[in-house]
Design an enzyme around this catalytic site. Structure first.
Site, PDB file in Angstrom:
ATOM      1  N   HIS A 140       4.962   4.079   1.075  1.00 40.34           N
ATOM      2  CA  HIS A 140       4.707   2.785   1.707  1.00 40.34           C
ATOM      3  C   HIS A 140       5.291   1.694   0.810  1.00 40.34           C
ATOM      4  O   HIS A 140       4.587   1.111  -0.012  1.00 40.34           O
ATOM      5  CB  HIS A 140       3.199   2.584   1.904  1.00 40.34           C
ATOM      6  CG  HIS A 140       2.844   1.387   2.721  1.00 40.34           C
ATOM      7  ND1 HIS A 140       1.781   1.363   3.588  1.00 40.34           N
ATOM      8  CD2 HIS A 140       3.391   0.145   2.805  1.00 40.34           C
ATOM      9  CE1 HIS A 140       1.682   0.180   4.159  1.00 40.34           C
ATOM     10  NE2 HIS A 140       2.664  -0.583   3.693  1.00 40.34           N
TER      11      HIS A 140
ATOM     12  N   GLU B 121       6.025   4.280   5.645  1.00 43.61           N
ATOM     13  CA  GLU B 121       5.085   3.322   6.237  1.00 43.61           C
ATOM     14  C   GLU B 121       5.453   1.908   5.806  1.00 43.61           C
ATOM     15  O   GLU B 121       6.011   1.706   4.724  1.00 43.61           O
ATOM     16  CB  GLU B 121       3.659   3.595   5.758  1.00 43.61           C
ATOM     17  CG  GLU B 121       3.121   4.960   6.047  1.00 43.61           C
ATOM     18  CD  GLU B 121       1.713   5.142   5.492  1.00 43.61           C
ATOM     19  OE1 GLU B 121       1.023   6.050   5.983  1.00 43.61           O
ATOM     20  OE2 GLU B 121       1.317   4.388   4.580  1.00 43.61           O
TER      21      GLU B 121
ATOM     22  N   HIS C 101      -6.207   7.279   5.468  1.00 41.38           N
ATOM     23  CA  HIS C 101      -6.844   6.234   4.664  1.00 41.38           C
ATOM     24  C   HIS C 101      -8.243   6.668   4.238  1.00 41.38           C
ATOM     25  O   HIS C 101      -9.151   6.779   5.062  1.00 41.38           O
ATOM     26  CB  HIS C 101      -6.904   4.880   5.360  1.00 41.38           C
ATOM     27  CG  HIS C 101      -6.791   3.745   4.360  1.00 41.38           C
ATOM     28  ND1 HIS C 101      -7.830   3.341   3.573  1.00 41.38           N
ATOM     29  CD2 HIS C 101      -5.725   2.992   3.994  1.00 41.38           C
ATOM     30  CE1 HIS C 101      -7.425   2.359   2.769  1.00 41.38           C
ATOM     31  NE2 HIS C 101      -6.139   2.139   3.001  1.00 41.38           N
TER      32      HIS C 101
END
EC number: 2.6.99.2
Length: 252
Positions: free
Chosen positions: A43, A70, A205
């Site tokens: 990310h 991401e 997450h």
């Protein structure tokens, strides 16, 4: 079997705490794959506080498993203020140059410590649609980071997404509490909605070795989970190979 994608942001964060290339993000990716991980997730953010654009290019050139990048598709180019670190070219430019197997679009801002909510497609759907179309024209599978809201999930299908990634922070927060079953049920209903409209389902997450098994065995049609923060901590305690094996065991 649900695929395990390892997020290497925290490995990059450790590296960036010193003026060094150690630990190597690419080496850790190779070790995770050798231990049985199905994919690698990163990310990159404009401040490049962990994964950098150059990491994405290196990983794209070496990976033979699924590569998932991401980020916020609206993140613009940014100058680097760190010696030896290239400028951030903008999220979409990273994707154009790397063409990962999957791109997970996330509505985070530069000031956020971590991703903490999904898209509101009633607000962002119109400007996301052409971005999704471009990604698909590049041969990139598109996943949208979403809360377990059936209305929003239906909109994800309408704007052209291939998959959604459910933001599982609320589930992790409720795990072991009196609210656990109620919160988990919202994710079950979200998975049913995704299946109903023809969206693939990912999740991520704060999933860890304590809460992953219940989530995997409750939520329908779960294709992939990404684990990063907990993986890094568990790998320190258990060793990387044993850590990967433990996560894979939860997903079987």
């Amino acid at each position: 079997m649900t695929a395990l994608s390892i997020n290497l942001n925290k490995i990059a964060l450790i590296r960036n705490s010193r003026d060094t290339e150690y630990p190597s993000v690419a080496l850790h990716a190779a070790r995770c794959i050798a231990a049985g991980a199905h994919g690698i997730t990163v990310h990159p953010r404009p401040d490049q506080r962990h994964i950098r654009a150059d990491d994405c290019y290196e990983l794209a050139s070496m990976l033979e498993v699924e590569f998932n990048i991401e980020g916020n598709p609206f993140a613009a180019p940014a100058k680097s203020d760190r010696r030896g670190v290239s400028d951030y070219p903008g999220f979409m430019e990273i994707i154009r140059q790397t063409k990962p197997a999957q791109c997970t679009l996330v509505p985070d801002t530069n000031s956020q410590l971590t991703s903490d909510h999904g898209f509101n497609l009633q607000q962002d759907g119109e400007r996301l649609a052409p971005i999704i179309a471009e990604l698909k024209s590049l041969g990139v599978r598109v996943s949208l980071f979403m809360d377990p809201d059936p209305t929003q999930i239906r909109l994800a299908k309408e704007v052209g997404a291939d998959r959604i990634e459910l933001y599982t922070g609320p589930y992790a927060d409720s795990f072991g509490s009196q609210q656990q079953d109620e919160v988990l049920n919202a994710f079950v209903k979200a998975s049913e909605t995704a299946a109903e409209v023809g969206l693939g389902l990912n999740a991520g997450h704060d999933l860890n070795l304590h809460n992953l098994f219940l989530f995997k065995n409750s939520v329908h049609n779960l294709l992939e989970v990404s684990i990063g923060h907990a993986f890094t901590v568990d790998a320190i305690e258990m060793g990387l190979d044993n850590c990967i094996k433990s996560y894979l065991s939860c997903l079987r």
